[in-house]
Design an enzyme around this catalytic site. Structure first.
Site, short mmCIF file in Angstrom:
data_model
loop_
_atom_site.label_atom_id
_atom_site.label_comp_id
_atom_site.label_asym_id
_atom_site.label_seq_id
_atom_site.Cartn_x
_atom_site.Cartn_y
_atom_site.Cartn_z
CD GLN A 159 -2.77 1.10 0.20
OE1 GLN A 159 -3.63 0.20 0.08
NE2 GLN A 159 -2.90 2.13 -0.51
CG ASP B 34 -5.77 2.65 8.04
OD1 ASP B 34 -6.97 2.21 7.34
OD2 ASP B 34 -5.08 1.51 8.53
CB CYS C 168 -4.94 2.35 2.52
SG CYS C 168 -5.77 1.74 4.12
N1 NVA Z 1 -5.41 -0.93 9.03
C1 NVA Z 1 -6.57 -1.73 8.22
C2 NVA Z 1 -5.98 -1.59 6.65
C3 NVA Z 1 -6.89 -2.02 5.88
C4 NVA Z 1 -6.33 -2.17 4.32
C5 NVA Z 1 -6.47 -3.10 8.57
O1 NVA Z 1 -5.62 -3.78 9.00
O2 NVA Z 1 -7.76 -3.46 8.64
N1 CP Z 2 -6.32 -1.00 1.16
C1 CP Z 2 -6.42 -2.37 0.94
O1 CP Z 2 -5.53 -3.27 1.37
O2 CP Z 2 -7.76 -2.77 0.67
P1 CP Z 2 -8.28 -4.20 0.73
O3 CP Z 2 -8.32 -4.54 2.13
O4 CP Z 2 -9.59 -4.16 0.04
O5 CP Z 2 -7.48 -5.18 0.20
#
Ligand code: NVA
Ligand code: CP
Length: 317
Positions: free
Chosen positions: A132, A223, A263
């Site tokens: 990412q 995020d 993201c």
């Molecule tokens: N910090 C989030 C990012 C998702 C792309 C997670 O780990 O769920």
């Molecule tokens: N940003 C990201 O990794 O998205 P997903 O969880 O949809 O893969």
């Protein structure tokens, strides 16, 4: 052979090589030139967590490079029924050419890589989300925000914050991280970033004041406050992060032409307001698309840095 587990494992020059490859392949893709850099190769994609972007971008990416992606949900393979990671690695890596894994503990990814015969890519762990951040840097370049930028990360000291720390400290730019008390980044990651920053000249600033962090910056990012696997903590977290929403009042403190990155998935009304999200939709969805392009750069780079038994299958970049 190299794995792509965290940005810490690469030099600045290597990371920039991957980005340059991503730019080149993105331009080719836009011209509908599909160069088979990874012809007849298979990418195994193991998911222990949900995904929209990671799954679609890796599967489409490897196909456009001339190969094929195998979507392997932990629920459907024996890993989900208790087959050890190291056995899964030794089986799958004898059949495929590259593996991407999304899992929980970073140590599970490291274990897989230790037993794998082929390059392994981190598709997100509890600790890091490096693909990412390569994407985010490509997006910053495209929006003219990669020349000595000042970036502000507002929110949870999680996998995204850790990967921002790795990117900034490797490439040498200023990163300010504002988290609520008790939700700071892992001290070990901070210490490692500090070492890289001493070499690269990066400036890393930590605090608990989001307004101070975004003040006059070029890039604002955040995020989710509740990452995958933290669902049980949702109520406590939503309270702890009050005051950390990136909204128009907060964005007005950044430079006038500052960009906003996320993201995704985004939770409007929590880490970002609906208004700010929609105002910056062009940046955010270019960032989402760039997952496809950045990861092609990473895959092709890893493919050209391996000593496999079939070098003729490698197409040099
Ligand atoms: N910090 C989030 C990012 C998702 C792309 C997670 O780990 O769920
Ligand atoms: N940003 C990201 O990794 O998205 P997903 O969880 O949809 O893969």
């Amino acid at each position: 052979m190299r794995h792509f587990l965290t940005l810490a494992d690469f030099t600045k020059e290597e990371l920039l090589e991957m980005i340059a490859l991503a730019q080149k392949i993105k331009a080719q893709t836009k011209r509908k030139e599909f160069v088979p850099y990874m012809e007849r190769q298979t990418l195994g994609m193991i998911f222990e967590k949900s995904s929209t972007r990671t799954r679609v971008s890796f599967e489409t990416g490897i196909y456009q490079l001339g190969g094929v992606g195998l979507f392997l949900s932990a629920n459907d393979i024996q890993l989900g029924r208790g087959e050890p990671m190291k056995d899964t690695a030794r089986v799958i890596s004898r059949m495929v050419d590259m593996v991407m894994i999304r899992t929980f503990e970073h140590s599970k990814l490291e274990e897989f890589a230790a037993y794998s015969k082929v390059p392994v890519i981190n598709g997100l762990t509890d600790s890091y989300h490096p693909v990412q951040l390569m994407t985010d840097y490509l997006t910053m370049l495209e929006f003219g925000k990669a020349d000595n930028p000042v970036c502000a990360y507002v929110g949870d000291g999680n996998n995204m914050a850790h990967s921002w720390l790795m990117l900034a400290s490797k490439l040498g730019f200023e990163l300010r991280i504002a988290t609520p008390k008790g939700y700071e980044c892992d001290p070990q990651v901070v210490a490692m970033a500090g070492k890289f920053a001493a070499e690269s000249g990066a400036k890393l600033i930590f605090g608990n004041d989001p307004k101070a962090a975004v003040s006059n910056c070029d890039v604002v990012t955040t995020d989710t406050w509740v990452s995958m696997g933290q669902e049980d903590e949702k109520e406590i977290r939503l309270k702890a992060f009050e005051g950390y929403m990136v909204d128009e009042a907060m964005m007005s403190l950044a430079k006038k032409d500052a960009i906003f990155l996320h993201c995704l998935p985004a939770y409007r009304g929590y880490e970002v307001s609906e208004e700010t999200f929609e105002k910056h939709a062009e940046e955010i969805f270019t960032e989402a698309e760039n997952r496809l392009h950045a990861q092609k750069g990473i895959m092709v780079w890893l493919n050209s840095h391996r000593n496999d038994e079939n070098p003729e299958l490698r197409v040099k970049s």
